[in-house]
Design an enzyme around this catalytic site. Structure first.
Site, PDB file in Angstrom:
ATOM      1  N   SER A  70       0.915  -1.772  -0.193  1.00 56.36           N
ATOM      2  CA  SER A  70      -0.103   0.061   0.093  1.00 56.36           C
ATOM      3  C   SER A  70       0.872   1.068  -0.042  1.00 56.36           C
ATOM      4  O   SER A  70       1.858   0.941  -0.158  1.00 56.36           O
ATOM      5  CB  SER A  70      -1.035   0.139   1.248  1.00 56.36           C
ATOM      6  OG  SER A  70      -1.348  -1.018   1.058  1.00 56.36           O
TER       7      SER A  70
HETATM    8  N1  SAH Z   1      -0.369  -3.855   4.247  1.00 57.44           N
HETATM    9  C1  SAH Z   1       0.402  -4.675   3.473  1.00 57.44           C
HETATM   10  C2  SAH Z   1      -1.015  -4.823   2.080  1.00 57.44           C
HETATM   11  C3  SAH Z   1      -0.254  -6.394   1.129  1.00 57.44           C
HETATM   12  S1  SAH Z   1      -1.294  -6.145  -0.441  1.00 57.44           S
HETATM   13  C4  SAH Z   1       1.302  -4.152   2.552  1.00 57.44           C
HETATM   14  O1  SAH Z   1       1.530  -2.803   2.378  1.00 57.44           O
HETATM   15  O2  SAH Z   1       2.411  -4.704   2.299  1.00 57.44           O
HETATM   16  C5  SAH Z   1      -2.602  -8.021   0.694  1.00 57.44           C
HETATM   17  C6  SAH Z   1      -1.685  -8.736   1.299  1.00 57.44           C
HETATM   18  O3  SAH Z   1      -2.905  -9.074   1.793  1.00 57.44           O
HETATM   19  C7  SAH Z   1      -1.404  -9.570   0.728  1.00 57.44           C
HETATM   20  O4  SAH Z   1      -0.113 -10.178   1.100  1.00 57.44           O
HETATM   21  C8  SAH Z   1      -2.145 -10.537   0.751  1.00 57.44           C
HETATM   22  O5  SAH Z   1      -1.468 -12.436   0.278  1.00 57.44           O
HETATM   23  C9  SAH Z   1      -3.024 -10.743   2.088  1.00 57.44           C
HETATM   24  N2  SAH Z   1      -4.326 -11.665   1.479  1.00 57.44           N
HETATM   25  C10 SAH Z   1      -5.724 -11.499   0.483  1.00 57.44           C
HETATM   26  N3  SAH Z   1      -6.517 -12.064   1.232  1.00 57.44           N
HETATM   27  C11 SAH Z   1      -6.298 -12.711   2.768  1.00 57.44           C
HETATM   28  C12 SAH Z   1      -6.592 -13.329   3.750  1.00 57.44           C
HETATM   29  N4  SAH Z   1      -7.845 -13.987   3.533  1.00 57.44           N
HETATM   30  N5  SAH Z   1      -5.863 -13.271   4.743  1.00 57.44           N
HETATM   31  C13 SAH Z   1      -5.226 -13.131   5.073  1.00 57.44           C
HETATM   32  N6  SAH Z   1      -4.000 -12.074   3.978  1.00 57.44           N
HETATM   33  C14 SAH Z   1      -4.306 -12.225   3.227  1.00 57.44           C
END
Ligand code: SAH
Length: 220
Positions: A70
């Site tokens: 993000s």
């Molecule tokens: N705040 C993080 C966002 C990463 S993108 C950053 O800035 O790095 C979103 C993340 O959510 C991804 O890593 C994806 O694998 C995870 N994700 C998606 N669905 C999920 C679920 N049901 N449980 C846990 N993680 C999940």
């Protein structure tokens, strides 16, 4: 072991971070406590080395495995909304990714639990969080849609992937007076939502249009 990449020069310096914070303020972030924390955390440690020079720009960066980190504005906005001007103690995050949002929350809360469904990302995030000494974080590999009932209730729940509906277990695990922040919708139709739990029930507010990767069930 990976040495922390905290060279004090160029694009990764304190000055660059200050400029990022000034930009966030000009974009409308009001919570100075959040801005203060983002001024301290070396964001470049959380991105791949080849992208370190872009870590402080207001853009989402590739994280690998089809996921994105993000943008600083999104992290600031979600954290500001999750706090709602109040301090919080126990926080749950769904979608650890690189761990940057986790680190920001960890400086503001007593304890942060974060769940990630991709095994490779969780080990990456663990390394990053160790590098910035975020010792009050507990990372878990699993499907975040189920939440973490054993650690509930939470003062805040932050979901970093777009949900088409609010997962029921997460609503239950939100404490009274607590706030959940999540992107709701799919594809190009997503809005940041804040759900507050009161003694009477839940209040929902729809805010900014956003673009997140989808929340998926199960693990990989
Ligand atoms: N705040 C993080 C966002 C990463 S993108 C950053 O800035 O790095 C979103 C993340 O959510 C991804 O890593 C994806 O694998 C995870 N994700 C998606 N669905 C999920 C679920 N049901 N449980 C846990 N993680 C999940």
């Amino acid at each position: 072991m990976n040495a922390p990449r905290n060279s004090g020069v160029g694009m990764t310096s304190q000055r660059t971070r200050q400029r990022m914070v000034e930009r966030l303020r000009s974009l409308g972030i009001r919570d100075e406590t959040v801005l203060g924390v983002m001024n301290e955390i070396p964001r470049h440690i959380f991105v791949d080395e080849a992208l370190a020079s872009r870590a402080y720009e207001d853009i989402a960066l590739p994280l690998g495995f089809g996921q994105t980190i993000s943008s600083p504005y999104t992290v600031a906005r979600m954290t500001e909304l999750a706090r709602g001007g109040n301090a919080f103690k126990k926080v749950l995050e769904i979608g650890t990714g690189c761990g940057y949002q986790t680190a920001v929350l960890a400086r503001l809360a007593t304890e942060v639990h974060s769940i990630e469904r991709l095994a490779q990302l969780i080990s990456k995030a663990r390394r990053h969080l160790r590098d910035v000494r975020a010792i009050n974080t507990r990372l878990r590999y699993g499907d975040g849609m189920q939440g973490m009932p054993q650690a509930a209730p939470f003062d805040a729940i932050v979901i970093s992937a777009a949900a088409t509906h609010v997962p029921e277990p997460l609503l239950e695990q939100l404490g009274v007076g607590g706030r959940m922040v999540l992107p709701l919708g799919s594809g190009e139709e997503q809005r940041l939502c804040v759900i507050e739990r009161t003694a009477q029930g839940y209040n929902e507010r729809r805010m900014d249009a956003v673009r997140f990767v989808p929340l998926r069930s199960g693990t990989e």
